[in-house]
Design an enzyme around this catalytic site. Sequence first.
Site, PDB file in Angstrom:
ATOM      1  CB  SER A 154      -0.428  -7.786   8.363  1.00  0.00           C
ATOM      2  OG  SER A 154      -1.784  -7.723   8.195  1.00  0.00           O
ATOM      3  CB  CYS A 155      -2.766  -6.562   3.468  1.00  0.00           C
ATOM      4  SG  CYS A 155      -4.205  -6.136   4.491  1.00  0.00           S
ATOM      5  CB  ILE A 156      -1.474  -1.972   6.404  1.00  0.00           C
ATOM      6  CG1 ILE A 156      -2.133  -2.141   7.727  1.00  0.00           C
ATOM      7  CG2 ILE A 156      -2.354  -1.630   5.164  1.00  0.00           C
ATOM      8  CD1 ILE A 156      -2.989  -0.953   8.172  1.00  0.00           C
ATOM      9  N   PRO A 162       0.884  -1.064   0.193  1.00  0.00           N
ATOM     10  CG  PRO A 162      -0.813  -1.697   1.501  1.00  0.00           C
ATOM     11  CD  PRO A 162       0.542  -1.955   0.944  1.00  0.00           C
TER      12      PRO A 162
END
Lengths: 410, 102
Positions: free
Chosen positions: B100-102, A352
């Site tokens: 994790s995703c962040i 991100p």
Amino acid sequence: MKNLVILGAGTSGTMMANHLVSKLPKKEWKITIVDQYKTHYYQPGFLFLPFDIYTEDQVKKVGKKFIPNGVNYIQKKIEQIFPTENKVELEDETLQYDILIVATGCKIAPQETEGMKGKNWHKTVFDFYTYEGSLALRNKLRDWKGGKMVVHFTEMPIKCPVAPLEFVFLADSYFTKKGMRDKVDLTYVTPLGGAFTKPKATAALSHLMKEKNIKVVTDFNIERVDNEKNQIVDYADTTVDFDLLVTVPTNMGDEVIERSGMGDDLNFVPTHHNTLQSIDYENVFVIGDATNVPASKAGSVAHFASETLTDNILLYIDGKPLKEEFDGHANCFIETGKNKALLIDFNYKYEPLEGTFPIAGIGPLKLLKESIFNHWGKLAFRWIYWNMLLKGIPIPMVSRNMSLKGKKIN
Amino acid sequence: MDLNIAGIRLDVTEDGYLTDVSQWNKEIAVEIAKENGIELTDKHWEVLYWIQDQVKNDVALSVRGIKKSGVIDIKEFYELFPGGPLKISTKIAGVPKPKSCI
């Protein structure tokens, strides 16, 4: 007549039924979808239910409503898949298939951790990944007087890996609003090396934990829940005390995958990262939380994957090579409390990043930054889910593959 | 970022994990281990190869997975890689740390 069978009528299965019903010639293909449960839950709503932000009715509907006409819907338990014989055994009938789509999802497995599903389950030890857990927690919180609240997850992979963080942020807001934040000690416990694990997110967001006075315990690998001392205990014998534990247990694929011998240790089905064809059987495709692909287990991922998978099913039927297209794209709003949220957009390759979305330079949404607009986006998403996502309608301006436009790479 | 180990320039993440698994070799592993105060034994190697295998097969790494591995039990795992066994063993094995995703 040929048969395409979809196992599971959750987010992925329902989307695939809606995509394929208009694409496969009705005279040649019969589409069947199987799910034993009547209710379709809006799972992202389980995050809001405990805090009385959503009501019960907002997170569940009758699943059949979302299955299109022309698709044969069977509400029965799936006993076993026999992939070498192209058949699926249900509780009292057997289906033959030419193409199988496995969309059986994943669910919590608290039984994997000693003491977790013990005498205090849904009394002082709660999950919020099930409707029952989330609702029980809401009822508990309504008259909880405060104390030590520990928010914890057991191990990766879990559905929506940011949900435990969102939970602790929303808890901070909830107790503040109730005028009892000073009576609640909030601790976030993770098996990973930090609350945030990607470099850009760590840099942009680490201040949130401090700002909200949330303690963080890292590298905590839970061994057991001690129901006498009200502690979680890790393998290195460190302990964290709680009055109220909100945990995300191990997540596992459905037992039918294990019964069918088709999964890994956690019952996830080995799947090609980019085509979504199963590794072991060429006429079996896998989508959503049931796969072992290294993408997030999230509805948005399933949505993007469903577009590629639809194309690949058609290519497969025509005997053409499959597109190696799916890039692990995920797009998720993250609640940070006090009516703000973050938005993240990423894929297998890119973490991100900061930037604007969906229009480069304009937004209106901001990536990896808190804003009120992002929070509205998250709330609007419930409508989008029921009215667009499940029906397989593409979301305007958001493409199946991630775009680097508007993102700051360095 | 890059790092010089055993005379080779390596691409690593900000916290010192190799970004290109193909750069990994045994000498590099020995050096990374040393930096973490670990002298690699046969048992260590067995665990490191098992970890690399898991990653190759897309199996998520977790301490619970180690328990089921048959290679080592969790207590031994903590003894071999004290401090944060998964974090340290993945670094030495040249694979990404669990995240994790962040």
